[in-house]
Design a protein around this motif. Structure first.
Motif, short mmCIF file in Angstrom:
data_model
loop_
_atom_site.label_atom_id
_atom_site.label_comp_id
_atom_site.label_asym_id
_atom_site.label_seq_id
_atom_site.Cartn_x
_atom_site.Cartn_y
_atom_site.Cartn_z
N MET A 291 25.25 60.11 26.05
CA MET A 291 24.10 60.01 25.54
C MET A 291 23.21 59.65 26.79
N PRO A 292 21.93 59.73 26.75
CA PRO A 292 20.92 59.20 27.78
C PRO A 292 21.02 57.98 28.17
N LEU A 293 21.33 57.67 29.67
CA LEU A 293 21.74 56.36 30.04
C LEU A 293 20.26 55.26 29.62
N PRO A 294 20.89 53.90 29.23
CA PRO A 294 19.87 53.16 28.83
C PRO A 294 19.03 52.62 30.16
N GLY A 295 17.89 52.14 29.67
CA GLY A 295 17.07 51.38 30.83
C GLY A 295 17.87 50.32 31.52
N PRO A 296 17.16 49.71 32.44
CA PRO A 296 17.72 48.55 33.30
C PRO A 296 18.26 47.42 32.14
N ALA A 297 19.18 46.89 32.91
CA ALA A 297 19.80 45.52 32.15
C ALA A 297 18.58 44.58 31.95
N LEU A 298 18.63 43.91 31.02
CA LEU A 298 17.74 42.62 30.87
C LEU A 298 18.04 41.57 31.94
N ASP A 299 17.07 41.03 32.32
CA ASP A 299 17.18 40.20 33.47
C ASP A 299 17.36 38.51 32.74
N ILE A 300 18.44 38.11 32.90
CA ILE A 300 18.69 36.77 32.24
C ILE A 300 19.15 35.80 33.34
N SER A 301 18.80 36.09 34.42
CA SER A 301 19.26 35.28 35.70
C SER A 301 18.60 33.96 35.46
N PRO A 302 19.23 32.56 35.97
CA PRO A 302 18.62 31.62 35.44
C PRO A 302 17.18 31.27 36.18
N ARG A 303 16.48 30.50 35.27
CA ARG A 303 15.00 30.37 35.87
C ARG A 303 15.03 29.50 37.17
N LYS A 304 14.36 29.89 37.97
CA LYS A 304 14.05 28.92 39.19
C LYS A 304 13.01 27.77 38.92
N PRO A 305 13.43 26.67 39.35
CA PRO A 305 12.49 25.69 38.99
C PRO A 305 11.37 25.61 39.79
N LYS A 306 10.29 25.26 39.24
CA LYS A 306 8.95 25.22 40.10
C LYS A 306 8.82 23.87 40.53
N SER A 307 8.14 23.82 41.91
CA SER A 307 7.83 22.66 42.56
C SER A 307 6.54 21.78 42.14
N TYR A 308 6.76 20.53 41.96
CA TYR A 308 5.63 19.81 41.59
C TYR A 308 5.45 18.49 42.08
N GLU A 309 4.36 17.78 42.45
CA GLU A 309 4.14 16.51 43.02
C GLU A 309 3.53 15.80 41.98
N LEU A 310 4.12 14.52 41.69
CA LEU A 310 3.68 13.40 40.68
C LEU A 310 3.25 12.38 41.31
N ARG A 311 1.81 11.99 41.27
CA ARG A 311 1.22 11.08 41.99
C ARG A 311 0.73 9.92 40.92
N ILE A 312 1.26 8.78 41.14
CA ILE A 312 0.81 7.47 40.00
C ILE A 312 0.23 6.68 40.94
N VAL A 313 -1.01 6.10 40.42
CA VAL A 313 -1.74 5.06 41.03
C VAL A 313 -1.71 3.95 40.27
N VAL A 314 -0.84 2.75 40.53
CA VAL A 314 -1.01 1.66 40.00
C VAL A 314 -2.23 0.87 40.11
N TRP A 315 -3.31 0.79 39.34
CA TRP A 315 -4.42 0.11 39.72
C TRP A 315 -4.04 -1.52 39.41
N ASN A 316 -3.88 -1.97 38.39
CA ASN A 316 -3.83 -3.13 38.02
C ASN A 316 -2.81 -3.62 37.06
N THR A 317 -2.40 -4.61 36.70
CA THR A 317 -1.49 -5.34 35.46
C THR A 317 -2.33 -6.38 34.99
N ASP A 318 -1.90 -6.77 33.83
CA ASP A 318 -2.72 -7.70 32.92
C ASP A 318 -1.63 -8.53 31.77
N ASP A 319 -1.76 -9.52 31.54
CA ASP A 319 -0.97 -10.36 30.60
C ASP A 319 0.80 -10.25 30.88
#
Length: 1686
Positions: free
Chosen positions: A1348-1376
């Motif tokens: 039969m006619p050959l199918p299209g390219p195989a599905l890409d199921i390669s594992p997702r690459k993680p995205k790099s983030y930076e989390l900034r937390i400013v601790v202003w004050n505490t109370d009680d």
């Protein structure tokens, strides 16, 4: 196991524990000892920790015992007291030669036994004293065992032994099971027994130095002779004494008992008539033999009762001891010796003819009849219930609706029988024969309670039996059977068992043991033994080990005997059940006189001659006896003294003899009526021709004869079935051949030569009796052979398959080269033959594979037996039958669905990531309940399919509601519709979520239905689960139109796909809309072939295992017998088929032209196989660190693909995300093996597990993922099914075609299940660890034909690459924040507060600086945490890669939830810091921060949807107050502080553009916090400490002290300046002068200028303000001046 001390710990190990030892061959024997052991359960890499030495004494078994589960840890101590009173009836245990010599010299004769009793319990053994030379010893001793209660040992072993200087011999052994002599229920009782006699059995009583049956005396195997009886009692006392138990058993004397108080001695009479003795083994045929019957020692003529010397002399024994004495004058227990005769030299018989010998025995025993009566009533209830339930089971197997009704009848009978038991038991409260021991009374109460309860339960269960709950109720009834069985056997013996022996040449050769309770007589029918006063057939067996295994399969002799046992006063009833027709002799007339002798023979005057016809039709499922796994069976039929044999059928396990065996003159004694009601037993033995005995069974014929299946047994095992029937035709003097039914004509068959005599012509089973035969056609699809093993070291090159049925054989074509192409050239063949019309008689089918070798040799490869061809039968449906069925169906549907018309809906979703490729579940049509109101496809072949989309316009009100809904949704519901982020994994995770919700919904539905139906499951459960798969988003309708019906549309309302579950997720879910707009696929939790809709891919191709060798009964061994598999299919149907047939074949064709037309060709086909391996779950750890380094290996035929370079380090749940492409040729490369191996740096890689997929079975009509578009597939299917193609009346043809394909299985005639876009979960197994799952693999396979006619390219199921983030937390004050410390100087409450937080784990922890000396709980920080991390958006997981240790080869990747941990602590300088509180924020879903400290409460943490939630990945920046809390012991939360923080999420690129420093550092520094001046560290700032600690807290105290001090000085000055000052001055002057003078004198003596200078200075400096100083100075300077008096 549980344990009662610290030996079991979190380390999963037992250390220095005592395990109980038992003998697996002698389970009844109780503990054989205790073993001290260590047991550890460790994962790979775990180290075994050795616990600290315990203070406990490790040799204390009870304290360190491995307790079985359920035994309480804290147990009391108890004293188990075993009292041994006396014994009698002992056998000789020494040679009599020595005794005779002694007697000759001394004149005295002594008993040849020195008995003592040994009792073993809980690892301890106690012995009574030895009584020298006594056949009737009296001990009156008790053995006391002190043991924990409840004891772990469940059996008490009592042995009577003979004390011998060389070797102590066992006379007999008895076990008492504590479960049977106690009850742990609410109304239970402690272990109690007797006083009662226990009867001991073992080897024969004749003494020989080498006793071949000596192991029988130790309780191993069935005892073949009575040995002695022992009077014992057991009592239990719970003690409060917790001291250590004595290590030895205490032996104490005890008082003798009055035996008559527990059971009065009665005389019993046993009578036996031997009607015939046949089937005597050849070995016994040459010498005269006789029979002997005995009960206890009474009747034993060879080695029976040994009279004790103490009886002969006037013994001074107690009056209350009654020794059972019986003399030979009171019995005649043997028949006269007779030499056996034979007709055929196969079996011998004893020629008793008209005179039937009788035996009788009179003996005295304590009267415990009630114990036997009770057991008999319960046994009869059990037999009736068992018989009823087996009938129900057979009806259940046949799916007969009558099973339900039968079960109700059975339960009703149980209820009636239980009620009858109660009335009998209550009516016999104090009758004769009633046991008087405590156990008798308690057991009677227990039986009454249990049986009344079972009766009531059976009545209630009967009301609950319904069609749907039928199987469950059947199982419940089986539990009643088990409970009743437990009650049958009474642990206290009533009478000894009866033994029947055949004696030849003064040696015992064969025996049968009969329970006394089976023969006991009672005037109440229910209490009678089942064989009392009845003729029964006894099969005698060899004693001891000879009777077990192949030697025990053969019968030594068959006896027809009549037996009766009862009290002497009931003796008149002993002949009541004897078959009539005998001459009433003088003895029989005097039967009621107790002392009158019974007859020695019974002379029969009435006898009848019969012709016996045995119709031997066939057998099935016999046991293979040859090395090939087959047999050459023939049958022997034995009736009376005659035996006949059938022909031999070669190499089969399902022989069809179709043979009539005629026994010309069978003499049967008795009246016609009795012969009719109790016909003689017929024995059928089935042999293999090489004389290996296969089988025995016996049956009773019925009139009129019809063939029946009889079960064959070999020893205790099932060994096949026999289809036969038997008839007796009476011959009288006037009878001639013409008056009997005519015999059929002989068959033209070559004689088989079995047996010595001429077999004569072979007659077939006559027409009236043999099954009604009809012409059938067996059509076989010979597809191919697979995985054939070598036979006799040679490969199988040219195999052929033979199908045998009822003596006819259908041969396949020969495969010319099995290596090149293992498929058959001519796949479809058929055979026309005659088969029984009745399903019961249908013959089995045998599939045989043979290898055609050179020179015309054939070698058997393997066989497969199909016991019943029922499941391969095809019953055609005619047009009339179908119309009637359709009318019935439509009527039912109208009744159930008349209220609402259903409407099909179609969900049309395109995968946005790949809009050109249509995914299989994108468009789905699902009916509300999976059934049709009208067929989807019109019947007429020329009717086209019309597909149309209806449109439904939403009303204004609906639109307004939608707008309001949207407005109400919080920020957290906004969806990031970033098209680029949507890939295959988006669809995968949405499908997994949908599957989880679907399962939840199904469970809820199940629970709801169960609550409604009182625990029963409705059959519409599956439909209910299916209905839940509805799509809310669909607004389109699918309408079916036909030109013939003038465009009339049927609109059917309904649900659509599983996506509805995602819509049912919580409205607060951040992924809700995203999932709704994602096309879903099917996630199967098991293998695809296990899904019921695909029927294991056996629509037209089945797999049959071929077996070779003898069947062993061992499953594992039998698996190794598989030598290959045959692929094919079988259809059996009546021929010719009816003309008006309406049915179609699997392929949609007319069955008239064969069932297997239109199937794909079985020629080799080239296929492109794509194997998508997604991930593995829960792999078995292979490395020492408890992890594995998995990678994938694929094998298909000779091709092997290894992905070793891409191994995943240290993972048990690896995500592979790989697609492998292999080109394959079916059928050679049909078995795909996917292996998961563990990578090792050194050495070979280990196999973790593998899964095997038969691709050939999947390939074919269940078309796989296709290179064609849905419209092309639909057109092709219509063309193959010979119907017109679809006509599309609107756009979106691809969508509509796919929607139709999803419902293709609902199309009549041509429909089948098409496999949707899916993921299957396959278990992994390791051949070295069979049956133990090693993990699971998620994957799917695509196959594309290369032409039969050959199918299209195989599905890409390669594992997702993680995205790099930076989390900034400013601790202003505490109370009680809670104040934890007390100030050092002041004692006031304060805390040195700091905040710490982490994202990836405690090792990633960051801390603020410390806010010292917070007195209010307020803290000021202005401190920044910075957390860089890699994040998988779809999985919502943070990915961490790191080396686990310094020596790790590579980094390990692990995924953790994105959770921010923040904690508040109190800093301590000289001890550990104190934890104050914490909060965990899920970055995907955490509560929005409060605007002020006052609004910040614990209510913010509620997860019920009342609090608005924030997703930081969408919100990016959040500021607010959050509470800190701790959990108390009762899981309640307590507020311990509040923190004001700002959370800011940036991508890696954004963070690089806008850098920020940690804490308050550059860049983008934060201002210093405005902390109070009092916030400092006291020992680093001493001035501040004085100011803020001392002055701040004590200023008034200091001021007060200063004022007091000033006042004191003023007062001092005041007194100093008052009058009287001159007198003081005068005193000083005098002192000064005298000091000077004295000093100058002393210094002058030394003439030292320096000293003179010192003197002057000293004089100048002295001042004295008081007389006391003056005296002091005078003392030190030696002055003599006196102070003038005032």
């Amino acid at each position: 196991m549980s344990n009662d001390d610290e030996g079991v710990s979190t380390d999963h190990q037992f250390y220095h524990k005592w395990a109980l030892l038992t003998d697996p061959d002698d389970i009844a024997g109780g503990p054989k000892g205790y073993l001290k052991c260590d047991i550890s359960v460790i994962g790979k890499g775990d180290t075994v920790k050795v616990p600290q030495k315990s203070e406990k004494d490790e040799d204390d078994i009870e304290a360190n015992l491995l307790l079985p589960d359920g035994v309480p840890v804290e147990r009391q101590r108890a004293r188990f007291i075993v009292r041994v009173y006396r014994a009698d009836g002992l056998p000789k245990m020494n040679s009599s030669i020595v005794a005779n010599v002694k007697k000759a010299f001394t004149g005295e004769f002594k008993d040849l036994v020195d008995p003592y009793v040994q009792v073993s319990f809980a690892g301890l053994t106690g012995k009574t004293s030895v009584k020298k030379h006594s056949y009737a010893p009296v001990w009156n001793e008790q053995l006391v065992f002190t043991e924990m209660f409840p004891p772990l040992c469940q059996r008490i072993k009592i042995q009577l032994r003979d004390n011998d200087p060389v070797n102590n011999t066992v006379i007999g052994t008895h076990f008492i099971d504590l479960k049977t002599i106690s009850n742990d229920g609410e109304k239970g009782f402690l272990p109690t027994f007797g006083p009662t006699f226990i009867h001991l059995y073992g080897s024969t009583r004749d003494y020989s130095l080498i006793d071949e049956h000596s192991n029988l005396n130790t309780g191993l195997g069935e005892g073949v002779s009575y040995r002695a009886r022992l009077l014992v009692a057991i009592r239990t006392e719970i003690t409060d004494n917790i001291d250590l138990a004595p290590s030895e058993v205490e032996v104490e004397p005890t008082f003798p008992i009055n035996e008559t108080a527990y059971g009065k001695n009665e005389e019993f009479f046993m009578f036996t008539t031997v009607l015939d003795v046949t089937m005597i083994d050849k070995k016994l045929g040459d010498k005269p033999i006789y029979l002997e019957i005995s009960i206890g020692n009474a009747g034993n003529t060879i080695d029976g009762h040994n009279q004790t010397t103490r009886e002969l002399s006037d013994s001074d024994s107690d009056d209350n001891i009654e020794v059972v004495t019986t003399t030979e004058a009171t019995w005649q227990s043997t028949t006269p010796p007779v030499k056996p005769m034979t007709n055929d030299h196969l079996y011998y018989y004893l020629p008793y003819w008209d005179n039937k010998p009788c035996m009788h025995v009179r003996s005295i025993w304590p009267d415990y009849r009630r114990r036997m009566y009770n057991s008999n009533i319960i046994a009869k209830i059990v037999d009736k219930l068992e018989e009823g339930l087996s009938e129900v089971h057979s009806l259940m197997d046949l799916e007969d609706p009558g099973g339900e009704r039968k079960l109700r009848v059975v339960l009703d009978e149980v209820h009636t029988s239980c009620a009858r038991y109660s009335s009998i038991a209550k009516g016999n409260g104090s009758s004769a024969g009633m046991g008087k021991t405590k156990l008798d009374k308690e057991r009677m109460k227990l039986c009454l309670r249990e049986i009344e309860q079972i009766g009531n339960m059976a009545r209630n269960l009967k009301a609950l039996v319904t069609k749907h709950s039928f199987k469950e109720r059947y199982k419940t009834a089986q539990t009643y059977l088990q409970k009743l069985r437990f009650l049958i056997e009474d642990p206290q013996h009533a009478m000894p068992d009866v033994f029947m022996w055949v004696i030849s040449n003064s040696k015992r050769v064969a025996y049968q043991r009969i329970l006394a309770r089976d023969l006991i007589y009672s005037i109440v029918d229910e209490e009678c033994g089942r064989d009392c006063a009845k003729v029964q057939t006894l099969f005698l067996k060899l004693p001891g080990k000879k009777g077990i295994g192949p030697s025990g399969w053969s019968i030594q002799a068959k006896l027809q005997v009549y037996m009766w046992l009862g009290l002497l006063k009931h003796k008149k009833n002993f002949v009541n059940g004897l078959p009539k027709g005998y001459e009433v002799s003088h003895e029989l007339r005097n039967a009621e006189r107790p002392r009158a002798m019974p007859p020695s023979t019974i002379h029969y005057v009435e006898k009848h001659t019969f012709q016996m016809r045995a119709h031997m039709y066939q057998a099935r499922s016999l046991i293979g006896s040859d090395a090939s796994g087959l047999s050459d069976p023939f049958a022997r039929v034995i009736v009376s003294e005659y035996c006949k044999t059938t022909q031999v059928i070669d190499e089969t396990l399902s022989p069809t003899w179709d043979e009539l065996l005629v026994f010309e003159e069978i003499l049967i004694y008795g009246t016609k009526q009795e012969i009719k009601s109790e016909p003689p037993a017929i024995i059928i033995e089935i042999f293999d021709q090489d004389k290996v005995l296969l089988e025995e069974a016996y049956s009773k014929p019925e009139f009129p004869p019809s063939l029946e299946w009889y079960e064959l047994t070999r020893g205790p095992d099932h060994a096949g079935e026999l289809l036969a029937t038997f008839e007796l035709l009476q011959l009288t003097q006037t009878t001639d051949e013409a008056s009997l039914p005519a015999l059929p004509e002989a068959k033209l068959v070559a004689e088989s030569g079995i047996g010595d005599s001429d077999t004569g012509p072979i007659l077939p089973v006559p027409r009236g009796i043999r099954p009604t035969l009809a012409k059938y056609r067996i059509e076989v699809l010979f597809w191919g052979l697979r995985d054939l093993k070598r036979i006799h070291l040679l490969t199988v090159d040219k195999p052929r398959v033979d199908i045998e049925c009822a003596g006819h054989i259908l041969y396949s074509s020969v495969i010319q080269n099995a290596k090149k192409n293992p498929n058959f050239g001519t796949p479809v063949k058929f055979l026309e033959l005659e088969l029984p019309e009745q399903e019961l008689y249908r013959p089995p089918l045998t599939i045989r594979a043979v290898d055609c070798r050179s020179f015309g040799r054939y070698t058997l490869v393997g066989t497969h037996m199909i016991n019943s061809i029922h499941k391969y039968m095809y019953v055609p449906m005619t047009k009339r039958e179908r119309e009637a069925e359709e009318r019935k169906k439509s009527l039912q549907q109208l009744q159930s669905k008349c209220r609402n018309l259903r409407q099909f809906r179609v969900s049309a979703d395109v995968d946005p990531a790949n809009p050109n490729q249509l995914t299989a579940n994108s468009y789905t049509v699902v009916d509300t309940d999976n059934r049709e109101v009208s067929p989807l496809l019109p019947k007429a072949k020329d009717t086209p399919i019309m597909l149309d989309y209806g449109t439904s316009q939403p009303t204004k009100k609906e639109l307004k509601t939608e707008v309001n809904k949207k407005r109400k949704q919080s920020l957290s519901d906004e969806v990031d519709n970033d098209e680029a982020s949507r890939d295959w994994w988006t669809k995968y995770f949405a499908s997994v979520e949908a599957m989880i919700e679907e399962n939840k919904e199904a469970r809820k539905e199940t629970a709801h239905l169960q609550s409604q139906q009182n625990g029963t499951l409705q059959i519409y459960l599956d439909e209910a689960t299916h209905n839940a798969n509805a799509l809310q988003e669909c607004k389109r309708e699918l309408s079916w139109s036909s030109e013939r019906s003038e465009k009339k549309k049927h609109t059917l309302k309904g649900a659509a796909t599983a996506t509805k579950f995602v819509a049912r997720l919580s409205p607060k879910s951040a992924r809700r809309k995203k999932e709704l707009s994602t096309a879903l696929m099917k996630i199967y939790p098991c293998e695809l072939e296990m899904q019921p809709e695909y029927n294991g891919f056996k629509e037209w191709l089945l797999t049959f295992d071929l077996y070779r060798g003898k069947k062993t009964g061992d499953d594992i061994e039998d698996e190794t017998r598989v030598v290959g598999t045959f692929k094919g299919a079988i259809k059996v149907y009546k021929w010719p088929l009816p003309k008006d047939i309406e049915d179609h074949t699997i392929m949609g064709f007319d069955p008239q032209y064969g069932f297997f037309q239109g199937l794909p060709s079985n020629d080799p086909i080239h296929v492109l196989v794509r194997v998508y391996v997604i991930k593995a779950n829960d792999l078995h750890p292979m490395d020492l660190n408890g992890k594995a380094d998995p990678y994938v290996v694929l094998q298909l035929g000779s091709k092997r693909i290894s992905d070793k370079d891409s191994y995943i380090s240290k993972q048990l749940n690896p995500v592979f995300g790989k697609c492998f492409e292999i080109e394959a040729t079916f059928p050679q490369d049909s078995m795909l093996t996917i292996q998961i191996l563990d990578w090792d740096l050194v050495g070979s890689d280990d196999l973790i597990g593998e899964t095997r997929i038969d691709l050939e079975n999947r390939y074919g009509y269940n078309q796989w993922r296709d290179p064609m578009k849905p419209t092309q597939i639909l057109t092709k299917l219509c063309k193959d099914g010979k119907i017109d193609g679809p006509i599309y009346t609107n756009g979106l043809e691809e969508h509509m075609a796919l929607a139709v394909l999803h419902r293709w299985h609902e199309f009549p005639r041509i429909g089948c299940q098409l496999v949707p876009d899916h993921v299957e979960t396959r278990p992994l197994y390791n051949p070295d660890k069979p049956g133990i799952e090693q993990g699971k693999l998620e994957m799917w396979v695509d196959m594309f034909p290369m032409d039969m006619p050959l199918p299209g390219p195989a599905l890409d199921i390669s594992p997702r690459k993680p995205k790099s983030y930076e989390l900034r937390i400013v601790v202003w004050n505490t109370d009680d924040v809670v104040l934890e410390d007390d100030a050092f100087f002041t004692g006031e409450k304060m805390s040195d507060i700091y905040v710490k937080g982490w994202l990836k784990g405690p090792e990633d922890c960051q801390c603020t600086d410390i806010h010292y000396r917070s007195l209010t709980g307020e803290g000021n920080f202005n401190w920044r945490f910075i957390y860089p991390f890699d994040y998988l958006v779809a999985e919502e997981k943070i990915v961490i890669s790191r080396k686990e240790s310094l020596f790790s080869w590579d980094e390990t990747e692990c995924k953790i939830p994105a959770r921010l941990e923040m904690q508040v602590w109190d800093a301590d300088h000289f001890s550990a810091d104190d934890f104050l509180g914490a909060i965990t924020l899920d970055l995907n879903r955490f509560p929005r921060g409060a605007k002020s400290s006052k609004l910040c409460t614990l209510n913010m943490l509620k997860m019920d949807g009342s609090v608005p939630m924030v997703n930081i990945f969408k919100q990016k920046r959040v500021k607010g107050w959050w509470p800190f809390y701790i959990k108390k012991e009762n899981e309640e939360m307590e507020l311990t502080g509040k923190v004001e923080a700002e959370i800011h999420l940036l991508s890696k690129e954004e963070a690089e553009k806008n850098p920020a420093g940690f804490g308050r550092n550059e860049p983008d520094p934060l201002d210093k916090p405005n902390r109070p001046d009092a916030s400092f560290m006291w020992f680093l700032n001493p001035l501040k400490s004085i100011r803020y600690i001392v002055w701040h807290n004590y200023k008034w105290a200091i001021l007060k002290l200063l004022v007091v001090f000033a006042l004191a000085i003023v007062l001092l000055l005041f007194f100093y300046s008052v009058p009287g000052w001159d007198a003081n001055t005068h005193h000083r002057d005098i002192l000064s002068r005298s000091l000077k003078r004295d000093t100058s004198q002393r210094l002058a003596r030394h003439r030292c200028p320096a000293t003179m200078k010192l003197e002057l200075n000293l004089t100048k400096s002295i001042t004295c303000s008081s007389p006391r100083m003056f005296y002091y100075l005078r003392e030190i300077t030696g002055l003599s001046a006196k102070l003038p008096e005032r």
